[in-house]
Scaffold this active site. Structure first.
Site, short mmCIF file in Angstrom:
data_model
loop_
_atom_site.label_atom_id
_atom_site.label_comp_id
_atom_site.label_asym_id
_atom_site.label_seq_id
_atom_site.Cartn_x
_atom_site.Cartn_y
_atom_site.Cartn_z
N HIS A 29 69.96 27.54 20.18
CA HIS A 29 70.66 26.28 19.91
C HIS A 29 71.88 26.64 19.07
O HIS A 29 71.76 26.95 17.90
CB HIS A 29 69.72 25.32 19.18
CG HIS A 29 70.23 23.93 19.10
ND1 HIS A 29 69.46 22.90 18.62
CD2 HIS A 29 71.41 23.37 19.43
CE1 HIS A 29 70.15 21.77 18.66
NE2 HIS A 29 71.35 22.04 19.13
N GLU A 88 63.94 21.75 29.79
CA GLU A 88 62.76 21.75 30.67
C GLU A 88 62.88 20.69 31.76
O GLU A 88 62.47 20.93 32.90
CB GLU A 88 61.49 21.55 29.86
CG GLU A 88 61.10 22.80 29.10
CD GLU A 88 59.63 22.83 28.77
OE1 GLU A 88 58.91 23.62 29.41
OE2 GLU A 88 59.20 22.04 27.90
N THR A 140 66.64 20.31 17.96
CA THR A 140 66.30 21.39 18.88
C THR A 140 65.14 21.03 19.82
O THR A 140 65.21 21.36 21.01
CB THR A 140 65.98 22.68 18.09
OG1 THR A 140 67.13 23.00 17.28
CG2 THR A 140 65.67 23.84 19.01
#
Length: 134
Positions: free
Chosen positions: A74, A48, A40
């Site tokens: 996720h 990002e 994750t």
């Protein structure tokens, strides 16, 4: 009547970045679990990176963006060797606050979805403040 120039940062900016999952990207490697699938934290880093890429060529001189808030779901495991793609779209600009919707896919499968908020800052002042605070 003269056309108004488009603001440098406006909703609709997008970017897509890819990652081929290696052993160093797994939950085991990054310490977020004990399974050999995409971790994750790496999904978040990829999301990002897509937000950064979406605004990279439109930032005012001397400016950068910094992450301030993340919501990430996720949803699916991705094994080593697969390639995932993160697509970010700037959906809201509120002063210096930028909000992105992000989707990460493995082919047609949705691996993760989320929202990332970033703030537009003066790069030099931000770094100077961080160094003084340490």
């Amino acid at each position: 009547m003269q056309e108004q120039p488009e603001p440098p940062l406006a909703p609709g900016l997008t970017a897509r970045v890819e990652l081929t999952v290696t052993d160093t990207d797994t939950a085991q490697a990054v310490g977020s679990g004990d399974v050999p699938v995409l971790g994750t934290p790496r999904v978040l880093a990829l999301a990002e990176a897509a937000t950064v890429a979406a605004t990279a060529t439109r930032l005012p001189s001397g400016s950068t963006t910094v992450g301030t808030r993340v919501e990430l779901e996720h949803r699916a495991a991705t094994p080593v060797g697969r390639t995932v793609a993160a697509r970010a779209e700037l959906v809201k600009v509120d002063g210096r606050r930028l909000t992105f919707e992000v989707i990460v896919t493995d082919g047609n499968e949705v691996v993760a979805t989320g929202r990332v908020e970033r703030a537009l800052v003066d790069r030099q002042r931000f770094v100077e403040r961080a160094v003084r605070a340490s």
